[in-house]
Design a protein around this motif. Structure first.
Motif, PDB file in Angstrom:
ATOM      1  N   THR A 254      64.543  59.123 108.181  1.00  0.00           N
ATOM      2  CA  THR A 254      65.819  59.267 107.484  1.00  0.00           C
ATOM      3  C   THR A 254      65.587  59.774 106.065  1.00  0.00           C
ATOM      4  O   THR A 254      64.528  59.538 105.471  1.00  0.00           O
ATOM      5  CB  THR A 254      66.561  57.928 107.412  1.00  0.00           C
ATOM      6  OG1 THR A 254      65.830  57.016 106.561  1.00  0.00           O
ATOM      7  CG2 THR A 254      66.689  57.302 108.805  1.00  0.00           C
ATOM      8  N   VAL A 255      66.578  60.449 105.525  1.00  0.00           N
ATOM      9  CA  VAL A 255      66.479  60.951 104.155  1.00  0.00           C
ATOM     10  C   VAL A 255      66.288  59.785 103.190  1.00  0.00           C
ATOM     11  O   VAL A 255      65.467  59.844 102.272  1.00  0.00           O
ATOM     12  CB  VAL A 255      67.737  61.764 103.783  1.00  0.00           C
ATOM     13  CG1 VAL A 255      67.720  62.116 102.300  1.00  0.00           C
ATOM     14  CG2 VAL A 255      67.830  63.022 104.637  1.00  0.00           C
ATOM     15  N   GLU A 256      67.030  58.698 103.427  1.00  0.00           N
ATOM     16  CA  GLU A 256      66.948  57.549 102.535  1.00  0.00           C
ATOM     17  C   GLU A 256      65.568  56.895 102.592  1.00  0.00           C
ATOM     18  O   GLU A 256      64.993  56.529 101.567  1.00  0.00           O
ATOM     19  CB  GLU A 256      68.040  56.530 102.893  1.00  0.00           C
ATOM     20  CG  GLU A 256      69.462  56.992 102.627  1.00  0.00           C
ATOM     21  CD  GLU A 256      69.959  58.038 103.630  1.00  0.00           C
ATOM     22  OE1 GLU A 256      70.936  58.727 103.315  1.00  0.00           O
ATOM     23  OE2 GLU A 256      69.358  58.145 104.725  1.00  0.00           O
ATOM     24  N   GLY A 257      65.020  56.751 103.796  1.00  0.00           N
ATOM     25  CA  GLY A 257      63.709  56.142 103.961  1.00  0.00           C
ATOM     26  C   GLY A 257      62.601  56.968 103.341  1.00  0.00           C
ATOM     27  O   GLY A 257      61.709  56.445 102.663  1.00  0.00           O
ATOM     28  N   ALA A 258      62.642  58.283 103.584  1.00  0.00           N
ATOM     29  CA  ALA A 258      61.623  59.175 103.028  1.00  0.00           C
ATOM     30  C   ALA A 258      61.718  59.233 101.506  1.00  0.00           C
ATOM     31  O   ALA A 258      60.696  59.281 100.803  1.00  0.00           O
ATOM     32  CB  ALA A 258      61.765  60.571 103.619  1.00  0.00           C
ATOM     33  N   THR A 259      62.942  59.207 100.991  1.00  0.00           N
ATOM     34  CA  THR A 259      63.141  59.240  99.546  1.00  0.00           C
ATOM     35  C   THR A 259      62.618  57.971  98.892  1.00  0.00           C
ATOM     36  O   THR A 259      61.975  58.006  97.832  1.00  0.00           O
ATOM     37  CB  THR A 259      64.633  59.423  99.211  1.00  0.00           C
ATOM     38  OG1 THR A 259      65.090  60.652  99.775  1.00  0.00           O
ATOM     39  CG2 THR A 259      64.854  59.438  97.709  1.00  0.00           C
ATOM     40  N   ASP A 260      62.886  56.825  99.519  1.00  0.00           N
ATOM     41  CA  ASP A 260      62.405  55.550  98.985  1.00  0.00           C
ATOM     42  C   ASP A 260      60.878  55.531  98.927  1.00  0.00           C
ATOM     43  O   ASP A 260      60.290  55.086  97.934  1.00  0.00           O
ATOM     44  CB  ASP A 260      62.909  54.401  99.862  1.00  0.00           C
ATOM     45  CG  ASP A 260      62.514  53.036  99.309  1.00  0.00           C
ATOM     46  OD1 ASP A 260      62.941  52.689  98.204  1.00  0.00           O
ATOM     47  OD2 ASP A 260      61.762  52.310 100.020  1.00  0.00           O
ATOM     48  N   TYR A 261      60.234  56.031  99.992  1.00  0.00           N
ATOM     49  CA  TYR A 261      58.773  56.129  99.990  1.00  0.00           C
ATOM     50  C   TYR A 261      58.300  57.000  98.829  1.00  0.00           C
ATOM     51  O   TYR A 261      57.375  56.638  98.099  1.00  0.00           O
ATOM     52  CB  TYR A 261      58.270  56.721 101.312  1.00  0.00           C
ATOM     53  CG  TYR A 261      56.886  57.326 101.181  1.00  0.00           C
ATOM     54  CD1 TYR A 261      55.749  56.533 101.232  1.00  0.00           C
ATOM     55  CD2 TYR A 261      56.725  58.700 100.943  1.00  0.00           C
ATOM     56  CE1 TYR A 261      54.486  57.081 101.060  1.00  0.00           C
ATOM     57  CE2 TYR A 261      55.467  59.249 100.767  1.00  0.00           C
ATOM     58  CZ  TYR A 261      54.351  58.439 100.833  1.00  0.00           C
ATOM     59  OH  TYR A 261      53.101  58.985 100.642  1.00  0.00           O
ATOM     60  N   TYR A 262      58.928  58.144  98.665  1.00  0.00           N
ATOM     61  CA  TYR A 262      58.512  59.119  97.653  1.00  0.00           C
ATOM     62  C   TYR A 262      58.619  58.530  96.248  1.00  0.00           C
ATOM     63  O   TYR A 262      57.683  58.639  95.446  1.00  0.00           O
ATOM     64  CB  TYR A 262      59.384  60.368  97.774  1.00  0.00           C
ATOM     65  CG  TYR A 262      59.018  61.497  96.841  1.00  0.00           C
ATOM     66  CD1 TYR A 262      57.935  62.321  97.109  1.00  0.00           C
ATOM     67  CD2 TYR A 262      59.768  61.754  95.697  1.00  0.00           C
ATOM     68  CE1 TYR A 262      57.609  63.379  96.268  1.00  0.00           C
ATOM     69  CE2 TYR A 262      59.453  62.797  94.851  1.00  0.00           C
ATOM     70  CZ  TYR A 262      58.365  63.608  95.136  1.00  0.00           C
ATOM     71  OH  TYR A 262      58.046  64.650  94.293  1.00  0.00           O
ATOM     72  N   VAL A 263      59.739  57.902  95.954  1.00  0.00           N
ATOM     73  CA  VAL A 263      59.949  57.336  94.618  1.00  0.00           C
ATOM     74  C   VAL A 263      58.947  56.220  94.338  1.00  0.00           C
ATOM     75  O   VAL A 263      58.343  56.166  93.255  1.00  0.00           O
ATOM     76  CB  VAL A 263      61.392  56.823  94.466  1.00  0.00           C
ATOM     77  CG1 VAL A 263      61.554  56.045  93.165  1.00  0.00           C
ATOM     78  CG2 VAL A 263      62.383  57.987  94.511  1.00  0.00           C
ATOM     79  N   LYS A 264      58.762  55.334  95.312  1.00  0.00           N
ATOM     80  CA  LYS A 264      57.808  54.235  95.121  1.00  0.00           C
ATOM     81  C   LYS A 264      56.384  54.765  94.953  1.00  0.00           C
ATOM     82  O   LYS A 264      55.594  54.222  94.178  1.00  0.00           O
ATOM     83  CB  LYS A 264      57.880  53.271  96.297  1.00  0.00           C
ATOM     84  CG  LYS A 264      59.151  52.435  96.323  1.00  0.00           C
ATOM     85  CD  LYS A 264      59.187  51.504  97.521  1.00  0.00           C
ATOM     86  CE  LYS A 264      60.437  50.627  97.498  1.00  0.00           C
ATOM     87  NZ  LYS A 264      60.532  49.761  98.714  1.00  0.00           N
ATOM     88  N   ARG A 265      56.061  55.834  95.672  1.00  0.00           N
ATOM     89  CA  ARG A 265      54.717  56.401  95.554  1.00  0.00           C
ATOM     90  C   ARG A 265      54.507  57.008  94.169  1.00  0.00           C
ATOM     91  O   ARG A 265      53.446  56.844  93.554  1.00  0.00           O
ATOM     92  CB  ARG A 265      54.502  57.467  96.638  1.00  0.00           C
ATOM     93  CG  ARG A 265      53.062  57.975  96.727  1.00  0.00           C
ATOM     94  CD  ARG A 265      52.116  56.859  97.066  1.00  0.00           C
ATOM     95  NE  ARG A 265      50.724  57.305  97.149  1.00  0.00           N
ATOM     96  CZ  ARG A 265      49.675  56.499  97.074  1.00  0.00           C
ATOM     97  NH1 ARG A 265      49.852  55.207  96.911  1.00  0.00           N
ATOM     98  NH2 ARG A 265      48.448  56.974  97.164  1.00  0.00           N
ATOM     99  N   LEU A 266      55.502  57.704  93.654  1.00  0.00           N
ATOM    100  CA  LEU A 266      55.393  58.271  92.318  1.00  0.00           C
ATOM    101  C   LEU A 266      55.224  57.182  91.268  1.00  0.00           C
ATOM    102  O   LEU A 266      54.415  57.314  90.346  1.00  0.00           O
ATOM    103  CB  LEU A 266      56.610  59.136  92.000  1.00  0.00           C
ATOM    104  CG  LEU A 266      56.427  60.646  92.215  1.00  0.00           C
ATOM    105  CD1 LEU A 266      56.040  60.961  93.647  1.00  0.00           C
ATOM    106  CD2 LEU A 266      57.692  61.415  91.819  1.00  0.00           C
ATOM    107  N   HIS A 267      55.988  56.102  91.408  1.00  0.00           N
ATOM    108  CA  HIS A 267      55.855  54.989  90.469  1.00  0.00           C
ATOM    109  C   HIS A 267      54.442  54.404  90.531  1.00  0.00           C
ATOM    110  O   HIS A 267      53.854  54.070  89.489  1.00  0.00           O
ATOM    111  CB  HIS A 267      56.884  53.902  90.786  1.00  0.00           C
ATOM    112  CG  HIS A 267      58.290  54.280  90.431  1.00  0.00           C
ATOM    113  ND1 HIS A 267      58.594  55.136  89.402  1.00  0.00           N
ATOM    114  CD2 HIS A 267      59.478  53.899  90.972  1.00  0.00           C
ATOM    115  CE1 HIS A 267      59.909  55.279  89.310  1.00  0.00           C
ATOM    116  NE2 HIS A 267      60.471  54.539  90.254  1.00  0.00           N
ATOM    117  N   TYR A 268      53.907  54.280  91.740  1.00  0.00           N
ATOM    118  CA  TYR A 268      52.554  53.736  91.907  1.00  0.00           C
ATOM    119  C   TYR A 268      51.527  54.647  91.232  1.00  0.00           C
ATOM    120  O   TYR A 268      50.644  54.175  90.511  1.00  0.00           O
ATOM    121  CB  TYR A 268      52.229  53.600  93.393  1.00  0.00           C
ATOM    122  CG  TYR A 268      50.810  53.143  93.667  1.00  0.00           C
ATOM    123  CD1 TYR A 268      50.500  51.794  93.792  1.00  0.00           C
ATOM    124  CD2 TYR A 268      49.772  54.069  93.791  1.00  0.00           C
ATOM    125  CE1 TYR A 268      49.197  51.371  94.026  1.00  0.00           C
ATOM    126  CE2 TYR A 268      48.471  53.663  94.025  1.00  0.00           C
ATOM    127  CZ  TYR A 268      48.189  52.313  94.144  1.00  0.00           C
ATOM    128  OH  TYR A 268      46.892  51.920  94.370  1.00  0.00           O
TER     129      TYR A 268
END
Length: 220
Positions: A106-120
Motif C-alpha cells: 500500500t502507498v501508506e505502508g511503503a511511505t511509513d517505511y520510507y519515512v522511518k528509514r530516513l529518520h533512522y
C-alpha cells in the motif's frame, strides 16, 4: 530498500578485494556478528585470495547495527537514499510480486517505511565518525564518477567497474532484486517510469521535504 542497493552490491562484490554482494538479513551487535556474517557467506562461497572486505547491505530498521562496530578503524560505511517519488512505487511493485498481503503493498505502508528509514539513517549518521553518502540516482546517472568516489573512500587498489558478475544468489529468495535487471551484468541507465503512479493519497511535497532535509543533514 529500492535504492539500487542490489546493483551496488553486485558491483562491489565483483571486485577482487571484496567478498559479498547480497543482503544477509542479520543485525550487527558485536565482533561476533562479523564472524557470523563471514560464516554465512562461506557456507555458499569461497573467500577471494587477498581480499580485504566483507560486504553486507542493511535495509531495514529491525536489523540493529552497532555504531561502535561502524566506527571501527576496519569498517567502511556507504549510505544511499533514493527520492520518494520513485522509491515508494518501487517498494509497492516489489511487494505485490513477493507478498501481496504485506503492508508495503500500500502507498501508506511503503511511505511509513520510507519515512522511518530516513529518520533512522539521519540518526545513525550523527553517531558515526566517518561514512560516504551518495544519491542512489547517481549510480545510474553518473556511474563513472560515483564508482570512482566510492573506490577512493574504500581505499581500493583497482577501480570499480560498471560491469559485474552475476552470482549464485543473484535474484534468488530474499537476497535482493528479483526483477531480472541484474542479469544484464552491467549498469543500465534506463529505469522504470513511475510518472503515472498514483500517489495522490499522500502529501508528496511534505515527503520530498523530509527527503531533502535528511540528505542535507547527512551531507553536512
Amino acid at each position: 530498500m529500492r535504492a539500487n542497493t542490489s546493483l551496488i552490491g553486485h558491483i562491489l562484490g565483483s571486485h577482487p578485494q571484496i567478498n559479498g554482494y547480497y543482503e544477509q538479513h542479520i543485525g550487527y551487535y558485536s565482533w561476533r556478528s562479523l564472524i557470523r556474517q563471514k560464516l554465512i557467506y562461506c557456507n555458499q562461497h569461497s573467500l577471494k585470495v587477498k581480499s580485504m572486505f566483507m560486504f553486507d547491505k542493511v535495509l531495514h530498521n529491525e536489523h540493529f547495527v552497532s555504531p561502535v562496530l561502524l566506527n571501527s578503524a576496519n569498517s567502511k560505511v556507504l549510505i544511499s537514499i533514493r527520492r520518494p517519488e520513485t522509491t515508494i512505487p518501487s517498494v509497492i511493485n516489489l511487494y505485490k510480486k513477493v507478498d501481496p498481503t504485506h503492508i508495503f503493498c500500500t502507498v501508506e505502508g511503503a511511505t511509513d517505511y520510507y519515512v522511518k528509514r530516513l529518520h533512522y539513517l539521519a540518526d545513525i549518521c550523527k553517531k558515526l565518525d566517518s561514512y560516504y553518502y551518495y544519491d542512489a540516482e547517481q549510480l545510474r546517472d553518473d556511474t563513472a564518477m560515483c564508482l570512482s568516489k566510492i573506490a577512493d573512500y574504500l581505499g581500493l587498489t583497482t577501480a570499480l567497474s560498471s560491469e559485474f558478475k552475476t552470482q549464485i544468489l543473484t535474484g534468488v529468495g530474499n537476497a535482493g532484486d528479483h526483477s531480472g535487471n541484474l542479469n544484464a551484468a552491467k549498469v543500465k541507465k534506463e529505469t522504470t517510469d513511475y510518472s503515472d503512479f498514483d500517489l495522490t493519497s499522500i502529501d508528496i511535497n511534505s515527503l520530498t521535504k523530509i527527503y531533502d532535509d535528511t540528505v542535507r543533514g547527512i551531507k553536512i
